[in-house]
Design a protein around this motif. Structure first.
Motif, PDB file in Angstrom:
ATOM      1  N   TYR A  97       0.890  -1.272   0.155  1.00 33.18           N
ATOM      2  CA  TYR A  97      -0.002   0.110  -0.081  1.00 33.18           C
ATOM      3  C   TYR A  97       0.962   1.216  -0.015  1.00 33.18           C
ATOM      4  O   TYR A  97       1.902   1.104   0.591  1.00 33.18           O
ATOM      5  CB  TYR A  97      -1.016   0.026   1.345  1.00 33.18           C
ATOM      6  N   SER A  98       0.516   2.294  -0.692  1.00 27.69           N
ATOM      7  CA  SER A  98       1.155   3.427  -0.709  1.00 27.69           C
ATOM      8  C   SER A  98       0.215   4.480   0.122  1.00 27.69           C
ATOM      9  O   SER A  98      -1.116   4.571  -0.103  1.00 27.69           O
ATOM     10  CB  SER A  98       1.617   4.132  -2.016  1.00 27.69           C
ATOM     11  N   LEU A  99       0.962   5.685   0.744  1.00 28.11           N
ATOM     12  CA  LEU A  99       0.237   6.804   1.108  1.00 28.11           C
ATOM     13  C   LEU A  99       0.852   7.964   0.476  1.00 28.11           C
ATOM     14  O   LEU A  99       1.968   8.161   0.207  1.00 28.11           O
ATOM     15  CB  LEU A  99       0.108   6.995   2.560  1.00 28.11           C
ATOM     16  N   THR A 101       0.822  12.258  -0.080  1.00 30.99           N
ATOM     17  CA  THR A 101       0.048  13.423   0.116  1.00 30.99           C
ATOM     18  C   THR A 101      -0.246  14.239  -1.059  1.00 30.99           C
ATOM     19  O   THR A 101       0.837  14.093  -1.963  1.00 30.99           O
ATOM     20  CB  THR A 101       0.901  14.595   1.010  1.00 30.99           C
ATOM     21  N   LEU A 108      -4.710  12.963   1.960  1.00 29.50           N
ATOM     22  CA  LEU A 108      -3.734  11.617   1.832  1.00 29.50           C
ATOM     23  C   LEU A 108      -4.442  10.798   1.141  1.00 29.50           C
ATOM     24  O   LEU A 108      -5.727  10.394   1.297  1.00 29.50           O
ATOM     25  CB  LEU A 108      -3.496  11.370   3.259  1.00 29.50           C
ATOM     26  N   LEU A 110      -4.636   6.916  -0.353  1.00 24.71           N
ATOM     27  CA  LEU A 110      -4.082   5.381  -0.271  1.00 24.71           C
ATOM     28  C   LEU A 110      -4.405   4.662  -1.361  1.00 24.71           C
ATOM     29  O   LEU A 110      -5.396   4.656  -2.002  1.00 24.71           O
ATOM     30  CB  LEU A 110      -5.102   5.023   1.016  1.00 24.71           C
ATOM     31  N   SER A 111      -3.295   4.010  -1.923  1.00 23.77           N
ATOM     32  CA  SER A 111      -3.302   3.224  -3.192  1.00 23.77           C
ATOM     33  C   SER A 111      -2.963   1.972  -2.743  1.00 23.77           C
ATOM     34  O   SER A 111      -2.223   1.509  -1.944  1.00 23.77           O
ATOM     35  CB  SER A 111      -2.574   3.751  -4.170  1.00 23.77           C
ATOM     36  N   VAL A 112      -3.604   0.841  -3.657  1.00 26.69           N
ATOM     37  CA  VAL A 112      -3.352  -0.707  -3.373  1.00 26.69           C
ATOM     38  C   VAL A 112      -2.507  -0.987  -4.569  1.00 26.69           C
ATOM     39  O   VAL A 112      -2.922  -0.938  -5.547  1.00 26.69           O
ATOM     40  CB  VAL A 112      -4.583  -1.335  -3.186  1.00 26.69           C
ATOM     41  N   SER A 124      -7.336   3.532  -5.632  1.00 25.28           N
ATOM     42  CA  SER A 124      -6.681   4.512  -4.964  1.00 25.28           C
ATOM     43  C   SER A 124      -8.096   5.412  -4.463  1.00 25.28           C
ATOM     44  O   SER A 124      -8.905   5.825  -5.120  1.00 25.28           O
ATOM     45  CB  SER A 124      -6.008   5.388  -5.987  1.00 25.28           C
ATOM     46  N   SER A 126      -8.876   8.927  -1.535  1.00 25.58           N
ATOM     47  CA  SER A 126      -8.450   9.806  -0.371  1.00 25.58           C
ATOM     48  C   SER A 126      -8.964   9.314   1.088  1.00 25.58           C
ATOM     49  O   SER A 126     -10.157   9.074   0.837  1.00 25.58           O
ATOM     50  CB  SER A 126      -9.210  11.122  -0.858  1.00 25.58           C
ATOM     51  N   VAL A 127      -8.084   9.222   1.668  1.00 23.31           N
ATOM     52  CA  VAL A 127      -8.544   8.668   3.179  1.00 23.31           C
ATOM     53  C   VAL A 127      -8.589   9.745   4.178  1.00 23.31           C
ATOM     54  O   VAL A 127      -8.766   9.528   5.474  1.00 23.31           O
ATOM     55  CB  VAL A 127      -7.500   7.539   3.648  1.00 23.31           C
TER      56      VAL A 127
END
Length: 136
Positions: A97-99, A101, A108, A110-112, A124, A126-127
């Protein structure tokens, strides 16, 4: 899990890495966050290209000490980023997973990436979105 932190300078002070970035210039516009990672698919450097809204991956299949083997334009992470500024990765239960900004949306994202860093993100979102209270 275990994590390895490397705060040593000089990791990328070699000619092959300099060549990598001269070749990838067409993809980068104002380099911001940079993250180097390794997994079973090879060694990879992820770069936030802030002013053209892209995430770029540079692959080093034979190790960081050798010339790169591929440059991948990961684009705007399925439409979720427009001014990426920093990136961090975590591996949990075999999935990456990536975060990221994003300065434009102040969010922020979040991508899988699935089970390998050489994969394209499959989702992907926005979290977190922060309200800006002062001008930068």
């Amino acid at each position: 899990g275990t994590y390895e932190w490397d705060f040593c300078s000089g990791d990328f002070l070699n000619p092959s890495f300099d060549t990598a970035f001269s070749s990838v210039n067409g993809l980068l516009n104002i380099t911001a966050g940079v993250r180097a990672l390794s997994d079973s698919t090879g060694d990879h450097v992820f770069i936030c290209s802030r002013d053209n809204g892209k995430l770029v991956r540079v692959d080093f299949d034979n190790g960081f000490g050798t010339p790169p083997t591929n440059y991948a334009d990961l684009g705007n992470l399925l439409g979720t980023i427009s001014r990426p500024n920093a990136i961090q990765f975590i591996r949990e239960s075999g999935m990456w997973y990536s975060l990221v900004t994003d300065l434009s949306s102040n969010s922020l994202v979040l991508s899988v990436f699935g089970n390998g860093l050489d994969s394209l993100p499959t989702s992907s979102s926005s979290v977190f979105t922060a309200r800006r209270t002062s001008r930068r």
